[in-house]
Design a protein around this motif. Structure first.
Motif, PDB file in Angstrom:
ATOM      1  N   UNK A 163      32.666   1.169  61.832  1.00 36.79           N
ATOM      2  CA  UNK A 163      31.203   1.129  61.860  1.00 36.79           C
ATOM      3  C   UNK A 163      30.757   1.194  63.311  1.00 36.79           C
ATOM      4  N   UNK A 164      30.116   2.282  63.696  1.00 33.70           N
ATOM      5  CA  UNK A 164      29.759   2.493  65.095  1.00 33.70           C
ATOM      6  C   UNK A 164      28.598   1.608  65.556  1.00 33.70           C
ATOM      7  N   UNK A 165      28.026   0.831  64.641  1.00 35.54           N
ATOM      8  CA  UNK A 165      26.972  -0.105  65.033  1.00 35.54           C
ATOM      9  C   UNK A 165      27.520  -1.504  65.308  1.00 35.54           C
ATOM     10  N   UNK A 166      28.825  -1.681  65.142  1.00 34.34           N
ATOM     11  CA  UNK A 166      29.426  -2.960  65.516  1.00 34.34           C
ATOM     12  C   UNK A 166      29.484  -3.052  67.031  1.00 34.34           C
ATOM     13  N   UNK A 167      29.952  -4.158  67.545  1.00 35.16           N
ATOM     14  CA  UNK A 167      29.991  -4.368  68.984  1.00 35.16           C
ATOM     15  C   UNK A 167      30.742  -3.265  69.710  1.00 35.16           C
ATOM     16  N   UNK A 168      30.295  -2.943  70.909  1.00 33.72           N
ATOM     17  CA  UNK A 168      30.869  -1.822  71.676  1.00 33.72           C
ATOM     18  C   UNK A 168      32.361  -1.999  71.914  1.00 33.72           C
ATOM     19  N   UNK A 169      32.778  -3.176  72.329  1.00 32.67           N
ATOM     20  CA  UNK A 169      34.189  -3.405  72.627  1.00 32.67           C
ATOM     21  C   UNK A 169      35.035  -3.347  71.363  1.00 32.67           C
ATOM     22  N   UNK A 170      34.503  -3.882  70.257  1.00 38.23           N
ATOM     23  CA  UNK A 170      35.221  -3.845  68.987  1.00 38.23           C
ATOM     24  C   UNK A 170      35.403  -2.408  68.521  1.00 38.23           C
ATOM     25  N   UNK A 171      34.362  -1.590  68.631  1.00 40.32           N
ATOM     26  CA  UNK A 171      34.435  -0.173  68.249  1.00 40.32           C
ATOM     27  C   UNK A 171      35.444   0.571  69.113  1.00 40.32           C
ATOM     28  N   UNK A 172      35.372   0.334  70.417  1.00 38.43           N
ATOM     29  CA  UNK A 172      36.270   1.036  71.331  1.00 38.43           C
ATOM     30  C   UNK A 172      37.730   0.746  70.990  1.00 38.43           C
ATOM     31  N   UNK A 173      38.046  -0.527  70.790  1.00 38.74           N
ATOM     32  CA  UNK A 173      39.423  -0.907  70.484  1.00 38.74           C
ATOM     33  C   UNK A 173      39.877  -0.294  69.153  1.00 38.74           C
ATOM     34  N   UNK A 175      40.566   8.977  61.502  1.00 39.42           N
ATOM     35  CA  UNK A 175      39.817   7.785  61.131  1.00 39.42           C
ATOM     36  C   UNK A 175      38.450   8.221  60.609  1.00 39.42           C
ATOM     37  N   UNK A 176      37.737   7.274  60.012  1.00 40.63           N
ATOM     38  CA  UNK A 176      36.400   7.538  59.491  1.00 40.63           C
ATOM     39  C   UNK A 176      35.373   6.726  60.280  1.00 40.63           C
ATOM     40  N   UNK A 177      34.176   7.271  60.395  1.00 37.48           N
ATOM     41  CA  UNK A 177      33.106   6.535  61.077  1.00 37.48           C
ATOM     42  C   UNK A 177      31.874   6.479  60.181  1.00 37.48           C
ATOM     43  N   UNK A 178      31.222   5.337  60.192  1.00 41.49           N
ATOM     44  CA  UNK A 178      29.948   5.165  59.502  1.00 41.49           C
ATOM     45  C   UNK A 178      28.883   4.801  60.541  1.00 41.49           C
ATOM     46  N   UNK A 179      27.604   4.871  60.129  1.00 43.37           N
ATOM     47  CA  UNK A 179      26.497   4.676  61.079  1.00 43.37           C
ATOM     48  C   UNK A 179      26.727   5.540  62.320  1.00 43.37           C
ATOM     49  N   UNK A 180      27.017   6.814  62.047  1.00 44.74           N
ATOM     50  CA  UNK A 180      27.470   7.753  63.067  1.00 44.74           C
ATOM     51  C   UNK A 180      26.345   8.556  63.713  1.00 44.74           C
ATOM     52  N   UNK A 181      25.132   8.445  63.194  1.00 41.68           N
ATOM     53  CA  UNK A 181      24.008   9.125  63.818  1.00 41.68           C
ATOM     54  C   UNK A 181      23.705  10.510  63.290  1.00 41.68           C
ATOM     55  N   UNK A 182      24.498  11.000  62.334  1.00 39.91           N
ATOM     56  CA  UNK A 182      24.196  12.285  61.686  1.00 39.91           C
ATOM     57  C   UNK A 182      23.505  11.956  60.360  1.00 39.91           C
ATOM     58  N   UNK A 183      22.206  12.198  60.231  1.00 36.91           N
ATOM     59  CA  UNK A 183      21.469  11.767  59.035  1.00 36.91           C
ATOM     60  C   UNK A 183      22.041  12.343  57.742  1.00 36.91           C
ATOM     61  N   UNK A 184      22.159  11.500  56.714  1.00 31.60           N
ATOM     62  CA  UNK A 184      22.678  11.964  55.430  1.00 31.60           C
ATOM     63  C   UNK A 184      21.784  13.045  54.838  1.00 31.60           C
ATOM     64  N   UNK A 185      20.474  12.916  55.021  1.00 29.30           N
ATOM     65  CA  UNK A 185      19.553  13.920  54.498  1.00 29.30           C
ATOM     66  C   UNK A 185      19.832  15.285  55.118  1.00 29.30           C
ATOM     67  N   UNK A 186      20.210  15.304  56.379  1.00 31.32           N
ATOM     68  CA  UNK A 186      20.532  16.559  57.058  1.00 31.32           C
ATOM     69  C   UNK A 186      21.835  17.152  56.523  1.00 31.32           C
ATOM     70  N   UNK A 187      22.823  16.299  56.278  1.00 28.03           N
ATOM     71  CA  UNK A 187      24.080  16.765  55.698  1.00 28.03           C
ATOM     72  C   UNK A 187      23.870  17.302  54.285  1.00 28.03           C
TER      73      UNK A 187
END
Length: 375
Positions: A62-72, A84-96
């Motif tokens: 989840x890319x909205x979790x803490x920066x250090x946690x995401x990086x690790x 790996x998979x990412x959520x809250x990635x900034x690409x709107x679902x409506x656009x996809x």
């Protein structure tokens, strides 16, 4: 019941719109008929029908979790899985969703039009189907695709065609930003303990602008042949990083150790995988993992992939960390330095002569260890 209805719906579409399909069966029937058994019969493969414990559980970040946690988490996933998979990635679902609708309409056009007429203002060579160089079933990809370079300036939508062009631009721009962000995290981690070592290495991410990247619209028709078929034959990606959005049909598999693991579709998530350039640049810290798509016997599958590529003259030089995790001397380079252009040319030549890609094997220094260590 819903799955059965979906298959019936897909079958009806395929029967009612046969002129949209590339002539895969007519062209490659001899390869299908010459294969004595299922293409994946000898594989240790998990499928969507296997017990839940045997499905591929790719890391979800989840890319909205803490920066250090995401990086690790990103660094660990790229090192351990290469996927790996990412959520809250900034690409709107409506656009996809909008791109998916446009993608279906584009592939529903008659095959003769797809071959003869360019899509919008893209190159006529952007449309591809099957594998012209295939001499055996293992080399065949049962698919059609538009491979679109991101070099053409964006348009202002004034017609339905322009709207399709605009949504392609919007998705590619959003995926480019995401790919740059993730690649930047991976590169920064590797550079973190080796800055100032005097090797003059440049920021390779800055050499991957959107204008050197590609977007690929994929469609995998059903294949009911007894042998089955690869929708996309086993391969690694020749780029720096790939962002993938797939529908709910499934079929993507990746190799981990000696097993092929099926990746279960995850609504709302995008799949990220390391490419060959990042594996070489990281001196095998990050892994470009072999993957494939199995064609469904009854359902078509759609996906869209964004390939983060560098300029052709970008030098890929293995990045050596200042020390190992245990504090010893830093490992020697495992690859000769090469440019992306040299790498692409070598792949084309190998495919022309042998029908297959050898990739990083061609640039690996003797004694550099196994290309993909087992887990």
């Amino acid at each position: 019941m819903q799955a059965s209805a979906a298959m019936s719906s897909t079958a009806a579409i395929m029967n009612d719109d046969d002129d949209s399909n590339p002539p895969l069966m007519a062209t490659y029937k001899h390869l299908l008929d010459s294969h004595p058994r299922r293409l994946d019969a000898d594989d240790r493969t998990t499928t969507m029908d296997d017990d839940q414990s045997h499905r591929c559980a790719l890391p979800v970040i989840d890319l909205q979790h803490g920066e250090e946690q995401c990086r690790a988490a990103i660094v660990h996933a790229a090192s351990e899985w290469g996927f790996f998979q990412v959520t809250n990635h900034g690409v709107p679902q409506a656009l996809l969703d909008e791109l998916h609708e446009a993608q279906v309409a584009v592939f529903r056009r008659p095959f003769q039009r797809k071959e003869r007429e360019p899509l919008l203002d893209f190159s006529p060579e952007s449309y591809r189907w099957g594998t012209p160089t295939a001499t055996r079933l293992e080399q065949l990809s049962w698919s059609e695709a538009y491979h679109i370079p991101m070099t053409t300036p964006p348009v202002t939508a004034t017609s339905s065609g322009d709207k399709t062009r605009l949504v392609i631009e919007e998705v590619s721009t959003a995926m480019s930003k995401l790919a740059q962000k993730l690649a930047g995290i991976l590169v920064a981690d590797l550079r973190g303990d080796s800055d100032g070592d005097g090797d003059g290495d440049e920021d390779v991410v800055s050499r991957c602008p959107r204008s050197t990247c590609f977007l690929r619209l994929n469609r995998y028709p059903p294949c009911g042949a007894a042998s089955g078929a690869f929708g996309l034959c086993p391969h690694t990606d020749s780029d720096f990083l790939t962002i993938l959005h797939q529908d709910g049909v499934g079929g993507l598999q990746l190799r981990k150790g000696v097993q092929w693991l099926a990746v279960e579709p995850n609504p709302g998530a995008l799949i990220v995988n390391v490419g060959d350039l990042l594996q070489a640049w990281s001196n095998d810290r990050y892994r470009s993992v072999e993957h494939r798509v199995m064609a469904s016997a009854a359902s078509e599958r759609f996906s869209v992939a964004f390939f983060l590529c560098s300029a052709y003259d970008t030098l890929i030089r293995p990045r050596r960390r200042s020390s190992t995790a245990a504090g010893g001397d830093r490992p020697p380079p495992r690859y000769k330095s090469f440019t992306f252009g040299e790498y692409r040319n070598q792949i084309r030549e190998d495919v022309r002569l042998t029908g297959q890609k050898f990739g990083l094997q061609r640039f690996r220094i003797q004694g550099g260890g196994p290309l993909h260590p087992s887990n």
